[in-house]
Motif scaffolding. Structure first.
Motif, short mmCIF file in Angstrom:
data_model
loop_
_atom_site.label_atom_id
_atom_site.label_comp_id
_atom_site.label_asym_id
_atom_site.label_seq_id
_atom_site.Cartn_x
_atom_site.Cartn_y
_atom_site.Cartn_z
N ASN A 41 8.83 0.55 0.00
CA ASN A 41 7.55 -0.13 -0.11
C ASN A 41 7.44 -0.79 -1.47
O ASN A 41 8.30 -0.62 -2.34
CB ASN A 41 6.41 0.86 0.14
CG ASN A 41 6.64 2.16 -0.55
OD1 ASN A 41 6.76 2.18 -1.76
ND2 ASN A 41 6.72 3.25 0.20
N VAL A 42 6.35 -1.54 -1.65
CA VAL A 42 6.16 -2.24 -2.93
C VAL A 42 6.16 -1.23 -4.07
O VAL A 42 6.55 -1.52 -5.20
CB VAL A 42 4.82 -3.01 -2.94
CG1 VAL A 42 4.62 -3.71 -4.27
CG2 VAL A 42 4.78 -4.01 -1.82
N PHE B 60 2.80 -0.63 5.96
CA PHE B 60 2.81 -0.26 4.55
C PHE B 60 3.93 0.72 4.19
O PHE B 60 3.90 1.36 3.15
CB PHE B 60 1.43 0.20 4.11
CG PHE B 60 0.43 -0.91 4.20
CD1 PHE B 60 0.47 -1.97 3.32
CD2 PHE B 60 -0.52 -0.94 5.22
CE1 PHE B 60 -0.41 -3.03 3.43
CE2 PHE B 60 -1.41 -2.00 5.34
CZ PHE B 60 -1.35 -3.05 4.44
N LYS B 61 4.93 0.83 5.09
CA LYS B 61 6.15 1.57 4.78
C LYS B 61 5.93 3.03 4.39
O LYS B 61 6.53 3.54 3.44
CB LYS B 61 6.94 0.82 3.70
CG LYS B 61 7.27 -0.61 4.13
CD LYS B 61 8.19 -1.30 3.15
CE LYS B 61 8.59 -2.67 3.69
NZ LYS B 61 9.43 -3.44 2.77
N PHE C 165 -9.49 2.62 -10.80
CA PHE C 165 -8.34 1.75 -10.51
C PHE C 165 -7.26 1.79 -11.60
O PHE C 165 -6.10 2.08 -11.33
CB PHE C 165 -8.87 0.32 -10.32
CG PHE C 165 -7.93 -0.64 -9.65
CD1 PHE C 165 -7.73 -0.59 -8.27
CD2 PHE C 165 -7.25 -1.60 -10.37
CE1 PHE C 165 -6.86 -1.49 -7.64
CE2 PHE C 165 -6.39 -2.50 -9.76
CZ PHE C 165 -6.20 -2.44 -8.39
N ARG C 166 -7.68 1.54 -12.82
CA ARG C 166 -6.69 1.45 -13.90
C ARG C 166 -6.05 2.80 -14.23
O ARG C 166 -4.84 2.90 -14.45
CB ARG C 166 -7.33 0.83 -15.15
CG ARG C 166 -7.47 -0.67 -14.99
CD ARG C 166 -8.44 -1.31 -15.96
NE ARG C 166 -9.02 -2.50 -15.33
CZ ARG C 166 -8.34 -3.63 -15.09
NH1 ARG C 166 -7.08 -3.72 -15.43
NH2 ARG C 166 -8.92 -4.65 -14.50
N SER D 35 -7.09 0.41 5.47
CA SER D 35 -7.75 -0.10 4.27
C SER D 35 -7.20 0.55 3.00
O SER D 35 -6.90 -0.13 2.02
CB SER D 35 -9.25 0.16 4.33
OG SER D 35 -9.82 -0.56 5.39
N SER E 179 -3.65 -0.60 2.26
CA SER E 179 -3.62 -1.98 1.73
C SER E 179 -3.81 -1.98 0.22
O SER E 179 -3.12 -2.70 -0.51
CB SER E 179 -4.77 -2.82 2.29
OG SER E 179 -4.84 -2.76 3.67
N ILE E 180 -4.77 -1.19 -0.21
CA ILE E 180 -5.10 -1.17 -1.64
C ILE E 180 -4.00 -0.48 -2.44
O ILE E 180 -3.49 -1.02 -3.43
CB ILE E 180 -6.47 -0.50 -1.85
CG1 ILE E 180 -7.57 -1.37 -1.21
CG2 ILE E 180 -6.75 -0.28 -3.33
CD1 ILE E 180 -8.93 -0.70 -1.12
N ILE F 135 -0.66 -2.44 -3.22
CA ILE F 135 -0.52 -3.51 -4.22
C ILE F 135 -0.76 -3.00 -5.64
O ILE F 135 -0.51 -3.71 -6.60
CB ILE F 135 -1.51 -4.67 -3.96
CG1 ILE F 135 -2.96 -4.19 -4.06
CG2 ILE F 135 -1.26 -5.32 -2.60
CD1 ILE F 135 -3.90 -5.32 -4.44
N LYS G 256 1.78 -3.13 -8.70
CA LYS G 256 2.32 -4.43 -9.11
C LYS G 256 1.25 -5.40 -9.60
O LYS G 256 1.54 -6.57 -9.76
CB LYS G 256 3.07 -5.05 -7.92
CG LYS G 256 4.17 -4.18 -7.35
CD LYS G 256 5.49 -4.41 -8.09
CE LYS G 256 6.55 -3.49 -7.55
NZ LYS G 256 7.78 -4.18 -7.19
N VAL G 257 0.02 -4.94 -9.76
CA VAL G 257 -1.00 -5.91 -10.20
C VAL G 257 -1.05 -6.01 -11.72
O VAL G 257 -0.64 -5.12 -12.41
CB VAL G 257 -2.41 -5.57 -9.66
CG1 VAL G 257 -2.39 -5.58 -8.15
CG2 VAL G 257 -2.92 -4.26 -10.20
#
Lengths: 283, 283
Positions: B3-4, B41-42, B210-211, B272, B275-276, B279, B282-283
């Motif tokens: 996955n990512v 999403f692997k 998030f961070r 949902s 999905s979040i 990513i 890598k943001v």
């Protein structure tokens, strides 16, 4: 204006969105998922654009009908939707349970300022609104018999009186509107305002444009997310108008970079993209 | 590991996940959506934990069966899944189209190093593997008749010979494994490693952490996302073990802050959140 973004969020889907589904049941089911995704993330408008010059006219009628039906509070469905074969599978639609889908309460519990969805009824020269409770209530204002209306209670004693609600009266997410538009390129180029995000597997991975997009979202009042069809991405759809995604959108984004499956279905792409967009302004 | 995130991503769902669905068709449909979300999403492992002390034993068998069936390449389903009433609605399951779901090719097109899913067959003292092509190929290694195996081609001329694939042979996402575990609190506290994210409507909004979460994800090798049941969130589920989400997880997160609907269904919450998460690194 009630999503995390504090801005209008719109979604564009093609009238071909259910064209790959063979049965009415499958089409209905897919539209139910799309309606759920849009409601969870407080989408205000679902625009249905024309793919292939009106080839999906029959599907369009179904999309408009089902998305409207599921968004309508249960108690109004019978008066607003005449029986039709197209609603034969509507029983499998999940409830949305958005704020306008209010439960039954005794009339005496109604409060001034309360907002409800209703249908206007003319009774002997006066207008009333059926709001799904024990009896229709007196309506002050203009409107025609059978019209759907969002009302606000103005008086509850000695009798209930309501009028048409203004947007200031509505303090919660109040569902989406379904709006028909023409070919997507023409619509987006023709003065449509706000930040336009074209979704495409061939777009920039969302993680790569994340920070830049957040900056642009901060300045935007409306955000639109544009989706392709099950058969064709937006590069192909726009090529028929001699346009490219970059010419009509502010961003061309792949919201699911590095996907594990060969394809991602429309309803999956819609809920995934909305999940990400909905948290971006607040991270 | 494909996955990512470049790390192992797991999902925990309760054996009660389809308990609110009345029909086999609805249960099958919901499991299809969950399988799709995990594959997009692997996700490497779907853990099914016990809710209410084994009250959902019958549903558990269905979940394990359907998630396994849909993950199995079509050409192996008949030999690996005996006919059962529980698969009566399996026809409505969407294809996953993950990399192990390879299309038919002529035997002569097989290449050394190619990886395929197969079933071991014993034929007169020798072992072969049926990989869904015109004839089974010779297998070198251990295994028993009827066993599912991931093979890698070792030789194609003058005849095809394969052996069991090692993880280094597999360069793509190779589907998920379904693993049964016990009560969620006991599992998470009992030496289960990696970053544990408990999802809950009562958790911290994802945007707020998030961070911080990204920093912790960078250090993690495995990430697990834990979901509650349709009837009970993880606060309630864990209370039965006299535990709280904070005691068993590294984060307690609401991935859909400010939702527009009264409830979010399991399959919607899963796609949902994935999905979040997918990513974030890598943001």
């Amino acid at each position: 204006m009630f999503n995390v973004l504090n801005m209008g969020l719109s979604v564009f889907i093609p009238d071909s969105v259910v064209s790959e589904d063979k049965t009415l049941r499958d089409k209905t089911l897919k539209l139910g998922y799309i309606a759920r995704a849009c409601s969870i993330f407080k989408v205000e408008k679902i625009y249905i654009y024309t793919d292939e010059n009106g080839a999906f006219e029959k599907d369009f009628r179904l999309i408009k009908l089902i998305l409207g039906y599921i968004e309508t509070p249960q108690y109004l469905r019978r008066s607003l939707f005449p029986k039709t074969e197209l609603l034969k599978e509507a029983g499998i639609l999940p409830p949305l349970r958005t704020p306008p889908h209010k439960p039954y309460i005794p009339m005496a519990s109604l409060k001034v300022g309360e907002v409800r969805e209703g249908v206007i009824l003319r009774k002997g020269g006066s207008l009333f609104v059926d709001i799904g409770l024990d009896s229709p209530i007196r309506y002050v204002g203009s409107g025609s018999d059978g019209e759907r209306v969002t009302i606000v209670l103005q008086q509850v004693q000695p009798s209930q009186i309501c009028k048409r609600a203004l947007s200031d009266d509505i303090k919660e997410y109040w569902g989406y509107k379904v709006v028909r538009v023409g070919p997507i390129g023409k619509v987006l180029k023709g003065g449509f305002t706000g930040l336009k995000l074209i979704t495409s597997r061939r777009g920039d991975p969302i993680n790569g444009v994340f920070r830049e997009l957040i900056e642009d979202m901060r300045k935007a009042i409306n955000i639109s997310l544009v989706f392709g069809s099950p058969k064709k991405g937006l590069y192909d759809i726009l090529r028929e108008e001699n346009l490219t995604p970059k010419e009509v959108g502010d961003y061309v984004i792949n919201f699911i970079p590095n996907q594990g499956t060969a394809t991602v279905r429309s309803e999956e792409a819609i809920i995934s993209s909305l999940s990400i967009i909905s948290i971006m302004l607040k991270v």
